[in-house]
Design a protein around this motif. Structure first.
Motif, PDB file in Angstrom:
ATOM      1  N   UNK A 222       0.814  -1.114   0.071  1.00  0.00           N
ATOM      2  CA  UNK A 222       0.055   0.060   0.083  1.00  0.00           C
ATOM      3  C   UNK A 222       0.889   1.220  -0.103  1.00  0.00           C
ATOM      4  N   UNK A 223       0.653   2.412  -0.751  1.00  0.00           N
ATOM      5  CA  UNK A 223       1.296   3.192  -0.881  1.00  0.00           C
ATOM      6  C   UNK A 223       1.358   4.550   0.017  1.00  0.00           C
ATOM      7  N   UNK A 224       0.511   4.213   1.027  1.00  0.00           N
ATOM      8  CA  UNK A 224       0.618   5.093   2.338  1.00  0.00           C
ATOM      9  C   UNK A 224       1.909   5.212   2.815  1.00  0.00           C
ATOM     10  N   UNK A 225       2.399   6.632   3.264  1.00  0.00           N
ATOM     11  CA  UNK A 225       3.769   6.601   4.045  1.00  0.00           C
ATOM     12  C   UNK A 225       3.533   5.523   5.343  1.00  0.00           C
ATOM     13  N   UNK A 226       4.517   5.143   5.968  1.00  0.00           N
ATOM     14  CA  UNK A 226       4.575   4.200   6.833  1.00  0.00           C
ATOM     15  C   UNK A 226       3.819   4.761   8.045  1.00  0.00           C
ATOM     16  N   UNK A 227       4.150   5.946   8.232  1.00  0.00           N
ATOM     17  CA  UNK A 227       3.366   6.582   9.511  1.00  0.00           C
ATOM     18  C   UNK A 227       2.180   6.524   9.625  1.00  0.00           C
ATOM     19  N   UNK A 228       1.612   6.358   8.488  1.00  0.00           N
ATOM     20  CA  UNK A 228       0.194   6.444   8.521  1.00  0.00           C
ATOM     21  C   UNK A 228      -0.599   5.041   8.007  1.00  0.00           C
ATOM     22  N   UNK A 229       0.090   4.064   8.106  1.00  0.00           N
ATOM     23  CA  UNK A 229      -0.489   2.558   7.909  1.00  0.00           C
ATOM     24  C   UNK A 229       0.083   1.698   8.995  1.00  0.00           C
ATOM     25  N   UNK A 230      -0.815   1.058   9.383  1.00  0.00           N
ATOM     26  CA  UNK A 230      -0.452   0.126  10.616  1.00  0.00           C
ATOM     27  C   UNK A 230      -1.296  -1.412  10.213  1.00  0.00           C
ATOM     28  N   UNK A 231      -0.797  -2.119  11.034  1.00  0.00           N
ATOM     29  CA  UNK A 231      -1.305  -3.721  10.816  1.00  0.00           C
ATOM     30  C   UNK A 231      -1.415  -4.159  12.352  1.00  0.00           C
ATOM     31  N   UNK A 232      -2.717  -4.874  12.356  1.00  0.00           N
ATOM     32  CA  UNK A 232      -2.888  -5.762  13.592  1.00  0.00           C
ATOM     33  C   UNK A 232      -3.361  -7.118  13.417  1.00  0.00           C
ATOM     34  N   UNK A 233      -2.770  -8.046  14.050  1.00  0.00           N
ATOM     35  CA  UNK A 233      -3.262  -9.515  13.762  1.00  0.00           C
ATOM     36  C   UNK A 233      -3.921 -10.087  15.062  1.00  0.00           C
ATOM     37  N   UNK A 234      -5.032 -10.626  14.999  1.00  0.00           N
ATOM     38  CA  UNK A 234      -5.792 -10.969  15.683  1.00  0.00           C
ATOM     39  C   UNK A 234      -5.743 -12.606  16.165  1.00  0.00           C
TER      40      UNK A 234
END
Lengths: 192, 334
Positions: free
Chosen positions: B295-307
């Motif tokens: 995803x082209x979003x800057x790293x500071x504005x994208x996040x990931x979370x695993x359930x």
């Protein structure tokens, strides 16, 4: 729309005009789409054929054919209000004491009115409200049921019945939709 | 009789006055929308349901986004020919450009009815793929009112998804054979040995693959939700049959096979939240990294979370934590 109406009319006319040999009976019943979405159905029935007693099985039964023309109004909350016009053929196997089994096959036209506001958006992004939006369907149906005739009563009620069946909505999103229904009511002879 | 008719009419009018339930008519399809939650917040989360051919309303019946709804409005939209959509959508309208046009119209309608709300897109499974394809398309139109993207176990990379999903089933089958050499799992291995990933995108193999994923527990991990419960069938706005009828047809179109050309993750520049179930066998967790990286979003504005206790639907299996993660994300970027 046009397809649904034509299909309905083509089959409806012969059924209505069928040679009726008997007085009309009137029909009032509860109609439940998917059993629980309530409606009311009003109809007029003609018996146009009755066999003599069939004694081979010693059941003292006879059979009869009826034409039934019905208007049904039902309401499915948050889905639609349905107006169903149907013309049916019923075959009844009548046992002694008036108990009967019934097979019904019919054709109909269903007009729905959505239970919500409907909007259309044009290519410029302009929003338009569509009043009384709904859809038109060709609506064949079939049902199996049972009931009981009251031969000797002086009351206007000549029988009660309970039918379980299904009606179709065609065309529905490129296919068809099957809708189970329950119908239970009374047949009346208003001249009795 | 007269009272019955008046009763019907009154009931009909009362329901028609509900402003938050309405329909969009577009190219033959009449698609219901239900806006539920805190409309006054001015923040709307448009939920793109899975499938293809499933239903957003069935998720609404389950109340899976209730904590989100207490702060923001959630828009449940039935895609064309899906869920309890009605009308007569032509067969040739089941294609990705038409879906994009439908989403454009949903936005136009929300803007019209709610005076330019801030909108977040949230897509699950097939809806995750549809969401990224829409954002790819929308990036060229420079839409300003889409504030963020939430992808939940999304189908953004069809070949990788089917490849990893097949591997999930194969690994599970091998484990079962090790434990019990006489088990019938060899036939599952034989199935995958004779199929390419591309074969799995077409019927009847797609169906068969889905059945194997189900058999391996790839859809549910800690708990299951039965969509076909009595309330949904007999006392809701659906009948169950509409869902089945629509679902069957749309799924048969095997939309997965022509979704891929419309996806370019690098074009997505808006804040993004990637949410995934650790034990997902349908779109395995490796796909979450794929989304995050591309995803082209800057790293500071994208996040990931695993359930950790979820498979394909973390919003059902870990509802509270899921709602919390989405609310935090929306709080930050609204």
């Amino acid at each position: 729309m046009t397809r649904a109406v034509y299909l309905f009319l083509i089959v409806l006319c012969p059924l209505i005009c069928f040679g009726q040999e008997n007085k009309p009976m009137y029909d009032i019943s509860y109609f439940g789409r998917n059993l629980t979405h309530a409606g009311i159905s009003l109809g007029v029935n003609y018996r146009f054929h009755k066999t003599n007693k069939i004694d081979t099985l010693h059941l003292k039964l006879h059979s009869r054919f009826l034409s039934k023309n019905k208007f049904t109004l039902y309401y499915h909350k948050n889905n639609h209000l349905g107006l169903l016009f149907s013309s049916e053929m019923a075959y009844q196997l009548v046992f002694k004491k008036g108990i009967y089994l019934e097979l019904v096959v019919g054709l109909g036209y269903l007009r729905t009115f959505y239970d919500t506001k409907v909007f259309e958006v044009d290519n410029k992004g302009q929003v338009k409200h569509i009043p009384l939006a709904g859809a038109n369907y060709f609506a064949p149906n079939y049902a199996l049921g049972f009931g009981k005739y009251y031969w000797n009563r002086k009351s206007k009620i000549t029988s009660w019945y309970l039918n379980l069946g299904a009606y179709y909505m065609y065309p529905f999103n490129t296919k068809f939709l099957i809708n189970p229904y329950i119908q239970s009511g009374l047949t009346l002879n208003l001249k009795r | 009789m007269k009272k019955a008719i008046i009763g019907f009419a009154l009931l009909f009018c009362m329901q028609s006055c509900n402003q938050d339930r309405f329909m969009l008519r577009s190219n033959g399809s009449d698609m219901p929308l239900y806006v539920k939650g805190n409309v006054n917040s001015g923040v709307f989360i448009l939920f793109l349901h899975g499938g293809p051919g499933a239903s957003a309303f069935y998720d609404e019946f389950g109340g899976f986004f209730s904590d989100i709804e207490s702060k923001y409005a959630v828009v449940y939209w039935e895609q064309r020919g899906s869920g309890i959509s009605q009308g007569n959508a032509p067969k040739n309208s089941i294609n990705i450009p038409q879906y994009h046009q439908d989403i454009d119209k949903v936005f136009a309608l929300l803007n019209h009815l709610y005076h330019q709300p801030k909108i977040f897109l949230m897509g699950h499974s097939w809806g995750g793929g549809l969401g990224v394809s829409y954002l790819t398309y929308a990036s060229d139109k420079n839409f300003n009112n889409i504030k963020g993207w939430v992808e939940i176990d999304g189908l953004h990379n069809v070949p990788l998804s089917f490849s990893k999903s097949s591997q999930f089933v194969i690994n599970y089958a091998r484990q079962q054979i090790q434990q019990n050499p006489n088990s019938d799992w060899q036939s599952v291995l034989d199935f995958y040995a004779s199929k390419t990933t591309n074969d799995l995108l077409h019927y009847p193999h797609t169906d068969q693959h889905a059945k194997y994923v189900q058999k391996c527990g790839g859809y549910w991990y800690s708990k299951t939700y039965n969509y076909a419960n009595l309330n949904n069938i007999f006392f809701s706005c659906s009948t169950g049959f509409d869902f089945l009828s629509n679902n069957h047809y749309i799924h048969q179109q095997s939309l997965e096979s022509f979704l891929q050309p419309y996806i370019n993750l690098a074009k997505i520049k808006i804040p993004s939240l990637i949410l995934w179930g650790r034990h997902d066998g349908a779109i395995p967790v490796e796909l979450s990294d794929d989304a995050f990286i591309h995803i082209g979003t800057p790293t500071s504005d994208k996040s990931i979370f695993i359930f950790e206790n979820s498979a394909h639907s973390p919003y059902i299996e870990e509802k509270t934590l899921f709602n919390q993660k989405v609310v935090e994300f929306v709080n930050k970027y609204k």
